[in-house]
Each structure stands twice: as structure tokens, then as C-alpha cells.
Enzyme design. Structure first.
Site, PDB file in Angstrom:
ATOM      1  N   GLU A   1      -1.672   5.661  -9.569  1.00  0.00           N
ATOM      2  CA  GLU A   1      -2.495   6.546 -10.392  1.00  0.00           C
ATOM      3  C   GLU A   1      -2.712   6.003 -11.795  1.00  0.00           C
ATOM      4  O   GLU A   1      -3.623   6.438 -12.491  1.00  0.00           O
ATOM      5  CB  GLU A   1      -1.843   7.938 -10.464  1.00  0.00           C
ATOM      6  CG  GLU A   1      -1.493   8.427  -9.074  1.00  0.00           C
ATOM      7  CD  GLU A   1      -1.366   9.924  -8.956  1.00  0.00           C
ATOM      8  OE1 GLU A   1      -2.381  10.581  -8.792  1.00  0.00           O
ATOM      9  OE2 GLU A   1      -0.234  10.424  -9.015  1.00  0.00           O
TER      10      GLU A   1
ATOM     11  N   GLY B   1      -7.274   8.896   0.554  1.00  0.00           N
ATOM     12  CA  GLY B   1      -7.017  10.312   0.324  1.00  0.00           C
ATOM     13  C   GLY B   1      -7.244  10.692  -1.129  1.00  0.00           C
ATOM     14  O   GLY B   1      -7.903  11.664  -1.436  1.00  0.00           O
TER      15      GLY B   1
HETATM   16  N1  MCN Z   1       3.580  -0.824  -6.086  1.00  0.00           N
HETATM   17  C1  MCN Z   1       4.202  -1.987  -6.524  1.00  0.00           C
HETATM   18  N2  MCN Z   1       5.186  -1.904  -7.475  1.00  0.00           N
HETATM   19  C2  MCN Z   1       5.575  -0.707  -7.978  1.00  0.00           C
HETATM   20  C3  MCN Z   1       4.975   0.482  -7.521  1.00  0.00           C
HETATM   21  C4  MCN Z   1       3.975   0.390  -6.554  1.00  0.00           C
HETATM   22  O1  MCN Z   1       3.868  -3.084  -6.068  1.00  0.00           O
HETATM   23  N3  MCN Z   1       6.523  -0.671  -8.923  1.00  0.00           N
HETATM   24  C5  MCN Z   1       2.441  -0.918  -5.136  1.00  0.00           C
HETATM   25  C6  MCN Z   1       2.831  -0.834  -3.671  1.00  0.00           C
HETATM   26  O2  MCN Z   1       1.923  -1.583  -2.906  1.00  0.00           O
HETATM   27  C7  MCN Z   1       2.673   0.646  -3.375  1.00  0.00           C
HETATM   28  C8  MCN Z   1       1.486   1.028  -4.225  1.00  0.00           C
HETATM   29  O3  MCN Z   1       1.565   0.169  -5.374  1.00  0.00           O
HETATM   30  O4  MCN Z   1       2.441   0.871  -2.010  1.00  0.00           O
HETATM   31  C9  MCN Z   1       1.424   2.494  -4.680  1.00  0.00           C
HETATM   32  O5  MCN Z   1       2.669   2.926  -5.108  1.00  0.00           O
HETATM   33  P1  MCN Z   1       2.900   4.279  -5.932  1.00  0.00           P
HETATM   34  O6  MCN Z   1       2.380   4.120  -7.290  1.00  0.00           O
HETATM   35  O7  MCN Z   1       4.322   4.670  -5.749  1.00  0.00           O
HETATM   36  O8  MCN Z   1       1.974   5.359  -5.207  1.00  0.00           O
HETATM   37  P2  MCN Z   1       2.186   6.073  -3.789  1.00  0.00           P
HETATM   38  O9  MCN Z   1       2.685   5.116  -2.801  1.00  0.00           O
HETATM   39  O10 MCN Z   1       2.846   7.384  -3.989  1.00  0.00           O
HETATM   40  O11 MCN Z   1       0.646   6.307  -3.374  1.00  0.00           O
HETATM   41  C10 MCN Z   1      -0.061   7.410  -3.816  1.00  0.00           C
HETATM   42  C11 MCN Z   1      -1.000   7.050  -4.947  1.00  0.00           C
HETATM   43  C12 MCN Z   1      -1.792   8.241  -5.307  1.00  0.00           C
HETATM   44  S1  MCN Z   1      -0.939   9.602  -5.803  1.00  0.00           S
HETATM   45  C13 MCN Z   1      -3.160   8.250  -5.139  1.00  0.00           C
HETATM   46  S2  MCN Z   1      -4.048   9.611  -5.616  1.00  0.00           S
HETATM   47  C14 MCN Z   1      -3.821   7.101  -4.587  1.00  0.00           C
HETATM   48  C15 MCN Z   1      -3.072   5.847  -4.754  1.00  0.00           C
HETATM   49  O12 MCN Z   1      -1.784   5.923  -4.549  1.00  0.00           O
HETATM   50  N4  MCN Z   1      -4.652   7.199  -3.538  1.00  0.00           N
HETATM   51  C16 MCN Z   1      -5.044   6.038  -2.899  1.00  0.00           C
HETATM   52  N5  MCN Z   1      -3.660   4.720  -4.330  1.00  0.00           N
HETATM   53  C17 MCN Z   1      -4.548   4.762  -3.312  1.00  0.00           C
HETATM   54  N6  MCN Z   1      -4.970   3.636  -2.703  1.00  0.00           N
HETATM   55  C18 MCN Z   1      -5.809   3.722  -1.644  1.00  0.00           C
HETATM   56  N7  MCN Z   1      -6.203   2.561  -1.059  1.00  0.00           N
HETATM   57  N8  MCN Z   1      -6.253   4.912  -1.170  1.00  0.00           N
HETATM   58  C19 MCN Z   1      -5.893   6.073  -1.760  1.00  0.00           C
HETATM   59  O13 MCN Z   1      -6.310   7.224  -1.286  1.00  0.00           O
HETATM   60 MO1  MOS Z   2      -2.383  11.467  -5.963  1.00  0.00          MO
HETATM   61  S1  MOS Z   2      -3.901  12.603  -6.777  1.00  0.00           S
HETATM   62  O1  MOS Z   2      -1.103  12.478  -6.641  1.00  0.00           O
HETATM   63  O2  MOS Z   2      -2.396  12.044  -4.312  1.00  0.00           O
END
Ligand code: MCN
Ligand code: MOS
Length: 770
Positions: A737, A252
Site C-alpha cells: 500500500e 483485489g
Molecule cells: N514484500 C517484500 N518485502 C517486504 C514486504 C513485502 O518484498 N518487507 C513484497 C512481497 O512480494 C509481498 C508483497 O510485497 O508479497 C506485499 O506485501 P505486503 O505489503 O505485506 O502486502 P500484503 O501481502 O498484505 O498484500 C496486500 C496489499 C494490499 S492491502 C493491497 S490493497 C494490494 C497490494 O497488496 N492489492 C494488490 N498489492 C496488490 N498487488 C496486486 N498485484 N494486486 C492487488 O490487488
Molecule cells: Mo488493502 S486496501 O488493505 O486490501
């Protein structure tokens, strides 16, 4: 819907060097949804097989500005298999929905097919037919005539002007212009980034089905509850009548968080025809069906003393938005916090252009912001004649310079040190064009990146089932980032079972509610909610074991018991030892269920609705005593062909601080994904506009270039984070991100070091170097 239920095999077992079990939080468990995706068992939204499915195909405007004069649909209507041609005149309007803050909408109809054209590619009609091929054929027969008016195609258009000031973006302290004027060393430069596109592998699309006043939508979604709210508002049905289903998503990157006009067309068509309707965008349509990253322009001026200590930063930014929508790409976000400065001023305007409204794309704001400030600080290093790493350390911000609050954690110095060491930065020869290998000029560049820790409240259901397995339910999603896996690890560790005995169900808005998977917040929010729900399920289990007269532990008179590996025993190991399944059987229970909700105790039902369906209730990252960010430093080597100007990235070492990692294997993969996207941004990605028609020329993956394997060298990522208790329940900060932020300036800085040419316009293509 299909829910994967995969047993984790031996190959997934732990390999963590610190001895962490793969199945616990912090372990390197492989993706639990991996086998379903690899074997094709994972069913994506538009792969649902429904009885009586009809197919919709969009017809788009071919002009950028003007009015639809007439639509001649007669031939299309008469063509084989066509059920209906929808135009602004024949589609039944919807109600306007609120925005993502939940701002009450104006009470006026919303027509997802346009009469007034504000960009090329806008949906003007849709053909619904028995088969997809029939719909495609008939869509080509719809004749649309227009009254065209002049358009503004992009930021460089002479008619674009200075735009609209966005006062909320202004950040100022001290007297930055005066301090700049007085500074003995000054640099001032302009940096530009083009329109870029998320280009997820799975294009946008959906299947909509009505059963009476109940709507089910199978659609890839980063935010089921938010999109369900929009559909409910469009059709004026209760929120509970709309079900969004999205168990698997082919990426996404920000583009799938909102319900868009093509979804409104499909859902309206389904209602009008009384049949389920499927609508899938073609790849070209994805370039105008939703916005990519806005093009940006920034000027950065920095004034320092003779040693390079910053006295003033003045920053001005502009981003493009659309004629009838508003998108602000926060360009001062990194500029205002990366370096200590006594005087600062940042302002931003937006310029309306004839385009689909731009939107969130991986690290919106921080990404282009870092391109400006991290390029400028590099220019300053050469101006003063000191090492680019040294100037960053010299101006290191010991606290948040904007809010003057302490950082919750900031392992950026550690990131610089670890990255430099591993990269071999000390061996860098300072002068541009001073390192080469045959006719390849070698350049080494560094840049830092950051992303705020966005926090929010979350909810989850955890069940302990009769067979001793654990089920986790949440309407949050996994688009590839690893949510299934980290929530399995969280529940396994908290309850005391193996991760193979946890089934995580995501992607259905009927499950426990969840907010947006955006802004890198989901992992922190959901691990917190699941650990809370799992703790309460465990408490119930132990409570039953101690208090139920039928329990084998009843006579023990213990006040607690230990659950590990799916078995319950006394803490000293001197009593009975039974499996969870045996205990539940002995006390006559078929399940234990707990809902964990991290919302404040006095929250109302309205608060909860608002929390999950809007972004209005997110907790500011500078709330209370701390300023919370994740941080990174990228060290990048490029090789530039001296004759042809081609740039290859040949080595990347990045050190990143995302606090505690829930799963290092997945976090590393996320970081690398972000870095790869950053390499694409630096060298390849650019929406090219046909200025005559305001049309994106390269609206396909053959012409809109994203990196392939051959473009990507070995990438080494190093975690320098420490648990951050102020950022999340389990101590993690954002991951998804962060990785992209700072990559493009690190590459631009490396290209300068290699060639002596400063490229301030992305992407860095060969004609800018020769
Ligand atoms: N994680 C971890 N330890 C942490 C935080 C996160 O190990 N302290 C790992 C986990 O596997 C978690 C992943 O990183 O599932 C992402 O966590 P986080 O940073 O909280 O992000 P979100 O789960 O909210 O995912 C959204 C983020 C965003 S905003 C975009 S844009 C994006 C991204 O993730 N788009 C992606 N990564 C992506 N990855 C894929 N494969 N495809 C997308 O469209
Ligand atoms: Mo990530 S651009 O905030 O879905």
C-alpha cells in the site's frame, strides 16, 4: 482444486547485486506462480467446471432511494431455461452476520435482495437458469416498480449537511486554533478527492455448492477465514462446514476482503435449488456491488513562524458513507504524524449518501490524507519562499508527534536525499512556470508518503516430504503481490533446500488458518509464521538424524547438523553427507510435519478463531515503545501542454523505506504498481454521478479511466529501508500500500510548479488548468 507445482527454471536464478541468492529471503526470485498464470494453467474461482452448474444473474434497482412496490417475474419465470426467479419475497432469508471486528450481530434475518432501496444498483432480484445466456435474457424481463423518495447523491448535494462526527477520529494536542491565530504565516485550503474504484481485472463472482450442510465457495478472496465465518453465520452452520477456495485472484486492491450480498444470493440460490450456482458480476455491476474509495473533503490549515517552522496544524475531514452502512476513511492519519508540530487538532465527520457502502481501497485513509497535508505543505513552501524539500526537512518529525514514541525505523530523510539526488532536484528552478520545453510547461514536484505497519499473528504448516521436497500450507492468499514466492523463499532458506524444491499451497480455508491480506500485513505475518514452522520442521529433521539409531549420523555424537541445498552433513563436513530423502528413508519416515503459530503461548481455541476470522486481534502499530510505519518520497516531473492543459507524467523517482525486503524484485513491482495507481488517481479516476438517479455514469473500463502503458513513464524506485526488528519477525515493513501514498500530491505539486495553478480537486483534468 488446482495447486501449482512449478519447478523453478534457470531463468529464475539470482541476479542480486549484493550476492544474495535468488532463492533466499532477500533474493530476486521471479514469481513462482508466473508460469501457471501465463500459460493459463492457473484456474480462477469461477473457472471451476462443476457438474450440474446453474447460473445466476442479478437484477438491480434503477432508483437511488425508495421502496420496491412490486416485482413482476411471470414472463421471466416462463422464459427458456429459467429455474427460479428470486425476489425479496421468494428468497429464503439468512441470518445477520457479525462485522469484521466480530461484533455480535443483531438476531434478525438478513435478506440480500432489497425491498427498501438505499442506492441505485442495489440487488433486488436474481434469475437462476440453466445457462448464463438464458439467465441474462430472463433477467431483462423482470419488471420492478418502485415508490421513489428523494435521495442524497453525493457530498456536494445541498441536503447532505455536515454529517455525523466520528469522535474516535479526533486527535488533539496543545492548542491548535490559538497557535494558528498567533502564527505570522498561515495557509488554509480545502482538498477534495472523488469516489474511486478498485477496478481489479477479475470481476467479483463465485460458485457456491452445498453438499448436505457443507458449503464450498470458489470465490476470489483476500480473506478466506473471514469470509468463511460470514457464510457460516449467514447460514447458521458451523464454521468448519464452510470451505472457501481461492488459489488465484485477479487483483483485489481491498475490494475482495469481505463476503458481500451477491455471495449470499448465490449461496442461498444453490441451497434452494440443490445445485451448484455460479454468479459473476458484469463490469458495470462491480461499480455498485461493492464500495470503491469514499469521496473525501478536507481542510488543512497550517501556521508557522517566519522561517516556516510549523506551530499549528488544524485539520477537518469528511467522507461519504452509505445510508445503511458505515465506512470511515481516516483522513487525519498522515496529517498527525508526518511533521513535528507543538499544536494539533484533527476531526472527522461522515455524511450518509445514497450509495453502496464505500470500502477499503489501496491505502484507505493514508492515501487521501496525504493528498491534503502534502499539498498544503507545498503551498506553505511557496508562501514562505523556500524549497518544497527544505520545508519538509525543516519540520521533520524526529519522533511520532502524536504518541511521542520513537520511530521503530524512519528512513525518510534518506529517502528525500536518495530521491533528490537521483532525480536531480538541485537543478530545479524554484519559480512556477520557469521550466519549459517548447509549448510544454515542465514542473517538478515532491511529496512524502507513509503507511502503518499493521501486525498480526499467523500460522503455517511446513512439511518435509519423502522425496526431500518441502510443502508449505496456509489459507492466506496471493492476489498478485507475491505471497507464493516469498513463502517459498522463506521455507527454502530456513529448511536448507532450493526454492524449486518447495511447493507453496495457498487459497484454501482447509489449510492452516490465516488472517486478512489487507493493510499490507500479510507478508510480514506469513514470513514470520513460515519461518517458525520451517524452523520447527528443521529441528525435527536434525533431531531424527542425531537420535535415530538407524540414521547415518547416529554415531557422530554431534549436537547439531547442517542442512543446505537439500543435503544434511556435519558442521565441519567430516561425517556422512546424505540427501534429506535418503535420511528420511533410512529412519523409516515418509514425512515430517510442523505447524508454526506466532500466537501467544496461552492462546485459547477461541482466541485463535477470533484472530483469523476477525480483525479484532491485530497488534497496534504503536504498541510498546515504538511507532511503526513505512515511508516514501516521490519526485515527479510533469509536462503540461500550455494550450490544451493536458498533463503527462514524464518522470518518477521514488525512494521507499519498507524495512528489509523479502524479495526486492517483487517489492519494486508492488511499489511501481502503487505509483501507477497513484498516477491514475491524480489524473484520471473519478466516479461520475448522474444526479437525477444517483447512478454511476462511467461504470465501465472505457469510461472509468485507469492508466494504460502510454500514460506511464519510466518509474525508478530506490529502496532505502533497513531491517526493522520491531515491525516483523524478519525485519520487513509493509510494501503493497505504501507506493500509492503521496503520488497524487507530488503530481499536483508538480502541476503547480509547471503552471502556477493549484488544483485541489482530484483528478487534475484539463478543464481545471485552462
Ligand atoms: N514484500 C517484500 N518485502 C517486504 C514486504 C513485502 O518484498 N518487507 C513484497 C512481497 O512480494 C509481498 C508483497 O510485497 O508479497 C506485499 O506485501 P505486503 O505489503 O505485506 O502486502 P500484503 O501481502 O498484505 O498484500 C496486500 C496489499 C494490499 S492491502 C493491497 S490493497 C494490494 C497490494 O497488496 N492489492 C494488490 N498489492 C496488490 N498487488 C496486486 N498485484 N494486486 C492487488 O490487488
Ligand atoms: Mo488493502 S486496501 O488493505 O486490501
Amino acid at each position: 482444486m488446482t495447486v501449482h507445482n512449478i519447478r523453478v527454471g534457470e531463468s529464475k536464478r539470482g541476479d542480486a547485486s549484493d550476492g544474495t541468492l535468488a532463492e533466499s529471503v532477500g533474493g530476486r526470485l521471479s514469481r513462482v506462480d508466473g508460469p501457471a498464470k501465463i500459460t493459463g494453467a492457473a484456474r480462477y474461482a469461477v473457472e471451476q467446471q462443476l457438474e450440474g452448474l446453474a447460473h445466476a444473474v442479478l437484477v438491480e434497482s434503477t432508483i437511488a432511494s425508495g421502496k420496491v412496490r412490486a416485482i413482476d417475474a411471470a414472463t421471466a419465470e416462463a422464459s427458456p431455461g429459467v429455474l427460479r426467479v428470486l425476489t425479496p419475497d421468494t428468497i429464503i432469508s439468512l441470518r445477520t452476520a457479525s462485522d469484521w471486528f466480530g461484533t455480535p450481530p443483531p438476531d434478525k434475518p438478513y435478506c440480500p435482495l432489497a425491498r427498501d432501496i438505499t442506492f441505485c444498483g442495489q440487488h433486488v432480484a436474481a434469475v437462476v437458469a440453466e445457462t448464463f445466456e438464458q439467465a441474462v435474457a430472463a433477467a431483462a424481463l423482470v419488471k420492478v416498480s418502485y415508490d421513489e423518495t428523494p435521495s442524497i447523491v453525493d457530498l456536494d448535494d445541498g441536503k447532505a449537511g455536515d454529517g455525523i462526527p466520528i469522535d474516535a477520529m479526533t486527535k488533539e494536542w496543545g492548542d491548535a486554533p490559538a497557535a494558528f491565530a498567533a502564527a505570522p504565516v498561515r495557509i488554509c485550503a480545502a482538498y477534495n478527492t472523488p469516489r474511486e474504484y478498485q477496478a481489479p481485472m477479475e470481476p467479483h463472482g463465485l460458485i457456491a455448492r452445498w453438499e448436505g450442510e457443507h458449503l464450498t465457495v470458489w470465490e476470489p478472496s483476500q480473506w478466506l477465514d473471514g469470509m468463511a465465518r460470514t457464510y457460516a453465520e449467514w447460514f447458521a452452520v458451523p464454521f468448519g462446514n464452510v470451505r472457501l477456495v481461492s488459489p488465484y485472484i485477479g487483483g483485489g486492491f481491498g475490494s475482495k476482503a469481505l463476503a458481500l450480498s451477491h455471495g449470499a444470493v448465490a449461496a442461498r440460490a444453490a441451497k434452494m435449488l440443490g445445485r451448484p450456482v455460479k454468479l459473476v458480476m458484469t463490469r458495470p455491476q462491480t461499480f455498485t456491488g461493492y464500495g470503491g474509495r469514499a469521496a473525501t473533503r478536507q481542510t488543512v490549515t497550517i501556521g508557522t513562524d517566519r522561517e516556516g517552522v510549523i506551530q499549528s496544524i488544524v485539520h477537518r475531514g469528511v467522507n461519504e458513507t452509505s445510508v445503511d452502512g458505515m465506512w470511515v476513511e481516516p483522513l487525519g492519519s498522515v496529517t498527525s504524524i508526518m511533521y513535528a508540530t507543538p499544536n494539533f487538532s484533527s476531526k472527522q465527520n461522515v455524511v450518509r449518501v445514497n450509495s453502496v457502502v464505500p470500502g477499503a481501497m489501496r491505502a484507505p485513509g493514508e492515501n487521501p490524507s496525504a493528498f491534503g497535508i502534502e499539498s498544503a505543505i507545498d503551498e506553505l513552501a511557496y508562501e514562505i519562499g523556500i524549497d518544497p524539500l527544505e520545508i519538509r526537512l525543516k519540520n521533520y518529525a524526529e519522533q511520532d508527534p502524536h504518541t511521542r514514541k520513537a520511530w521503530s525505523t524512519r528512513q525518510l530523510r534518506e529517502a528525500f536525499a536518495a530521491g533528490a539526488e537521483r532525480f536531480g532536484w538541485a537543478r530545479r528552478s524554484p519559480k512556477p512556470r520557469s521550466m519549459r520545453d517548447g509549448n510544454q510547461l515542465i514542473g517538478w514536484g515532491v511529496a512524502a508518503g507513509t503507511y502503518p505497519v499493521r501486525r498480526a499473528y499467523g500460522e503455517a504448516v511446513v512439511r518435509i516430504l519423502a522425496d526431500g521436497s518441502v510443502e508449505v500450507e496456509s489459507s492466506s492468499i496471493d492476489m498478485g503481490q507475491g505471497t507464493y514466492t516469498i513463502l517459498a523463499q522463506t521455507a527454502a532458506e530456513t529448511v536448507g533446500v532450493r526454492a524449486d524444491d518447495v511447493v507453496v499451497k495457498l487459497g484454501d480455508s482447509r489449510f492452516a488458518r490465516a488472517g486478512v491480506a489487507g493493510g499490507s500485513r500479510l507478508a510480514g505475518v506469513m514470513t514470520g509464521a513460515v519461518s517458525k514452522a520451517a524452523t520447527s520442521a528443521l529441528d525435527q529433521l536434525v533431531g531424527l538424524a542425531i537420535s535415530d539409531p538407524r540414521s547415518p549420523f547416529h554415531a557422530l555424537q554431534a549436537n547439531t547438523l547442517v542442512v543446505a541445498n537439500g543435503r544434511i552433513g556435519s558442521p565441519r563436513g567430516d561425517g556422512p553427507d546424505v540427501s534429506i530423502a535418503e535420511l528420511l528413508k533410512s529412519v523409516g519416515r515418509d514425512r515430517i510435519e510442523a505447524t508454526g503459530d506466532t500466537m501467544p503461548a496461552n492462546s485459547t481455541a477461541e482466541d485463535r478463531y477470533k484472530n483469523y476470522t476477525t480483525i479484532a486481534m491485530a497488534l497496534p502499530h504503536t504498541e510498546g515503545d515504538y511507532s511503526r510505519y513505512s515511508w516514501c518520497a516521490h519526485f515527479i516531473e510533469v509536462r503540461v501542454d500550455e494550450d490544451f492543459g493536458t498533463v503527462r507524467v514524464s518522470r518518477v523517482v521514488s525512494a521507499l523505506d519498507s524495512g528489509r525486503l523479502y524479495n526486492p524484485k517483487l517489492a519494486e513491482s508492488q511499489w511501481k504498481g502503487g505509483i501507477i495507481m497513484g498516477i491514475g488517481q491524480a489524473l484520471l479516476e473519478e466516479g461520475i454521478m448522474d444526479r437525477r438517479h444517483g447512478r454511476i455514469v462511467n461504470n465501465n473500463l472505457a469510461d472509468y479511466l485507469v492508466p494504460t502503458n502510454a500514460d506511464i513513464p519510466d518509474i525508478e524506485v530506490i529502496s532505502v529501508g533497513i531491517p526493522d526488528p520491531h515491525s516483523s519477525a524478519l525485519g520487513g515493513k509493509g510494501v503493497g500500500e505504501l507506493g500509492i501514498v503521496g503520488v497524487a500530491p507530488a503530481i499536483a505539486n508538480a502541476v503547480f510548479h509547471a503552471t502556477g495553478k493549484r488544483v485541489r480537486d482530484l483528478p487534475i483534468t484539463l478543464e481545471k488548468l485552462i
